[in-house]
Design a protein around this motif. Structure first.
Motif, PDB file in Angstrom:
ATOM      1  N   VAL A 196       0.856  -1.201   0.023  1.00 36.30           N
ATOM      2  CA  VAL A 196       0.135  -0.021   0.011  1.00 36.30           C
ATOM      3  C   VAL A 196       0.908   1.150  -0.137  1.00 36.30           C
ATOM      4  O   VAL A 196       2.030   1.238   0.618  1.00 36.30           O
ATOM      5  CB  VAL A 196      -0.900  -0.114   1.157  1.00 36.30           C
ATOM      6  CG1 VAL A 196      -0.217  -0.045   2.409  1.00 36.30           C
ATOM      7  CG2 VAL A 196      -2.047   1.334   1.283  1.00 36.30           C
ATOM      8  N   SER A 197       0.278   2.393  -0.958  1.00 35.31           N
ATOM      9  CA  SER A 197       1.199   3.457  -0.834  1.00 35.31           C
ATOM     10  C   SER A 197       0.386   4.610  -0.276  1.00 35.31           C
ATOM     11  O   SER A 197      -0.823   4.656  -0.141  1.00 35.31           O
ATOM     12  CB  SER A 197       1.514   3.706  -2.153  1.00 35.31           C
ATOM     13  OG  SER A 197       0.739   4.051  -3.073  1.00 35.31           O
ATOM     14  N   PHE A 198       1.241   5.599   0.181  1.00 38.60           N
ATOM     15  CA  PHE A 198       0.634   6.666   0.688  1.00 38.60           C
ATOM     16  C   PHE A 198       1.390   8.091   0.264  1.00 38.60           C
ATOM     17  O   PHE A 198       2.749   7.882  -0.062  1.00 38.60           O
ATOM     18  CB  PHE A 198       0.683   6.866   2.237  1.00 38.60           C
ATOM     19  CG  PHE A 198       0.054   5.471   2.909  1.00 38.60           C
ATOM     20  CD1 PHE A 198      -1.086   5.618   3.434  1.00 38.60           C
ATOM     21  CD2 PHE A 198       0.841   4.323   3.077  1.00 38.60           C
ATOM     22  CE1 PHE A 198      -1.808   4.799   4.161  1.00 38.60           C
ATOM     23  CE2 PHE A 198       0.053   3.240   3.685  1.00 38.60           C
ATOM     24  CZ  PHE A 198      -1.295   3.572   3.929  1.00 38.60           C
ATOM     25  N   GLY A 199       0.482   9.071   0.207  1.00 36.37           N
ATOM     26  CA  GLY A 199       1.156  10.368  -0.490  1.00 36.37           C
ATOM     27  C   GLY A 199       0.184  11.522  -0.551  1.00 36.37           C
ATOM     28  O   GLY A 199      -0.951  11.289  -0.061  1.00 36.37           O
ATOM     29  N   TYR A 200       0.334  12.134  -1.779  1.00 34.51           N
ATOM     30  CA  TYR A 200      -0.684  13.247  -2.048  1.00 34.51           C
ATOM     31  C   TYR A 200      -1.040  13.210  -3.447  1.00 34.51           C
ATOM     32  O   TYR A 200       0.151  13.132  -4.349  1.00 34.51           O
ATOM     33  CB  TYR A 200      -0.042  14.736  -1.693  1.00 34.51           C
ATOM     34  CG  TYR A 200       0.200  14.749  -0.112  1.00 34.51           C
ATOM     35  CD1 TYR A 200      -0.948  15.294   0.728  1.00 34.51           C
ATOM     36  CD2 TYR A 200       1.401  14.504   0.487  1.00 34.51           C
ATOM     37  CE1 TYR A 200      -0.993  15.428   1.944  1.00 34.51           C
ATOM     38  CE2 TYR A 200       1.554  14.522   1.912  1.00 34.51           C
ATOM     39  CZ  TYR A 200       0.449  14.845   2.595  1.00 34.51           C
ATOM     40  OH  TYR A 200       0.475  14.857   4.008  1.00 34.51           O
ATOM     41  N   ARG A 201      -2.175  13.093  -3.927  1.00 34.02           N
ATOM     42  CA  ARG A 201      -2.534  12.667  -5.334  1.00 34.02           C
ATOM     43  C   ARG A 201      -2.101  14.178  -6.316  1.00 34.02           C
ATOM     44  O   ARG A 201      -2.295  15.056  -5.969  1.00 34.02           O
ATOM     45  CB  ARG A 201      -3.958  12.363  -5.190  1.00 34.02           C
ATOM     46  CG  ARG A 201      -4.949  13.568  -5.161  1.00 34.02           C
ATOM     47  CD  ARG A 201      -6.278  12.975  -5.090  1.00 34.02           C
ATOM     48  NE  ARG A 201      -7.284  14.144  -5.092  1.00 34.02           N
ATOM     49  CZ  ARG A 201      -7.470  14.944  -3.887  1.00 34.02           C
ATOM     50  NH1 ARG A 201      -7.122  14.399  -2.816  1.00 34.02           N
ATOM     51  NH2 ARG A 201      -8.386  16.019  -3.615  1.00 34.02           N
ATOM     52  N   ASP A 202      -1.913  13.623  -7.477  1.00 33.33           N
ATOM     53  CA  ASP A 202      -1.654  14.798  -8.336  1.00 33.33           C
ATOM     54  C   ASP A 202      -2.784  14.336  -9.549  1.00 33.33           C
ATOM     55  O   ASP A 202      -2.520  14.246 -10.669  1.00 33.33           O
ATOM     56  CB  ASP A 202      -0.282  14.568  -8.896  1.00 33.33           C
ATOM     57  CG  ASP A 202      -0.094  15.860 -10.127  1.00 33.33           C
ATOM     58  OD1 ASP A 202      -0.798  16.690 -10.106  1.00 33.33           O
ATOM     59  OD2 ASP A 202       0.836  15.685 -10.924  1.00 33.33           O
ATOM     60  N   GLN A 203      -3.926  14.139  -9.028  1.00 34.60           N
ATOM     61  CA  GLN A 203      -5.042  13.944  -9.845  1.00 34.60           C
ATOM     62  C   GLN A 203      -6.407  14.449  -9.315  1.00 34.60           C
ATOM     63  O   GLN A 203      -6.445  14.303  -8.012  1.00 34.60           O
ATOM     64  CB  GLN A 203      -5.089  12.676 -10.356  1.00 34.60           C
ATOM     65  CG  GLN A 203      -5.323  11.556  -9.448  1.00 34.60           C
ATOM     66  CD  GLN A 203      -5.135  10.148  -9.545  1.00 34.60           C
ATOM     67  OE1 GLN A 203      -4.628   9.197  -8.951  1.00 34.60           O
ATOM     68  NE2 GLN A 203      -5.636   9.701 -10.860  1.00 34.60           N
TER      69      GLN A 203
END
Length: 221
Positions: A196-203
């Motif tokens: 599972v990945s975590f971050g901030y979307r660019d969409q």
């Protein structure tokens, strides 16, 4: 906050949770938020409370690039997500295993015995109720527990306005081999459950399309 507000907030959070395909590279999750997500995972429920998981954060860029050829589902996350987490499942969670003895003695601070009421109840649960016939069955049961932890973590992330993506798109045999060859896990004790990945979307978030509740919910009165 009254109950209707809490109810609305929970539904909004469910809509906010989105399987992100494109992240903004270079934007980092604050450490206190990340520790909160991990703590929610740690506190997740598991069958008999035996928590058969380990959270392995793949920070090293070399490792991330090395798994790309056999982790197609993680490619977008590797290209932008701040955190790439591999959740491992324990392979030997049985009533008489050293792992269960450790949990009972050292974590729960109770006196372990394979003949205790709890141990025998767990044995019956696995062998008769669940019908687990072999070590593969036991491992797959443990994997299901790991998905509970992951679900709680991605829900917590959404509440913190952090994006995530559950990942099953990879070759499990090759990832297990890579982690074992690099001494990141003992393959006799652990195996990969999910990533599972975590971050901030660019969409933009695509609005959810789901079956109506009437199609998936039935009351037996």
């Amino acid at each position: 906050m009254d109950k209707p507000e809490i109810q609305q907030l929970l539904i909004q959070n469910a809509h906010r949770r989105y399987a992100t395909k494109k992240y903004r590279a270079g934007q980092h999750i604050p450490n206190d938020d990340w520790q909160t997500i991990l703590e929610v995972g740690r506190l997740s429920p598991s069958s008999f409370g035996y928590e058969p998981w380990k959270f392995l954060l793949l920070n090293n860029r070399h490792d991330q690039e090395a798994i790309k050829p056999f982790a197609w589902g993680a490619a977008n996350s590797i290209n932008g997500a701040d955190k790439l987490l591999i959740i491992l499942a324990h392979k030997n969670v049985t009533y008489d295993s050293q792992y269960v003895q450790h949990l009972v003695d050292d974590i729960k601070h109770k006196n372990y015995s394979p003949t205790s009421t709890v141990s025998q109840k767990f044995k019956k649960f696995q062998e008769q109720d669940l019908g687990l016939k072999n070590s593969h069955d036991v491992f797959e049961w443990a994997v299901r527990q790991c998905y509970i932890a992951m679900a709680n973590m991605i829900t917590a992330a959404a509440a913190l306005d952090i994006d995530s993506c559950p990942i099953e798109g990879f070759n499990y045999a090759q990832l297990n081999e890579y982690l074992a060859d690099h001494h990141y896990m003992d393959p006799k004790e652990w195996g990969v459950a999910v990533m599972v990945s975590f971050g901030y979307r660019d969409q933009e978030i695509t609005p959810k399309v789901r079956q109506p509740l009437s199609d998936i919910y039935q009351e037996l009165n």
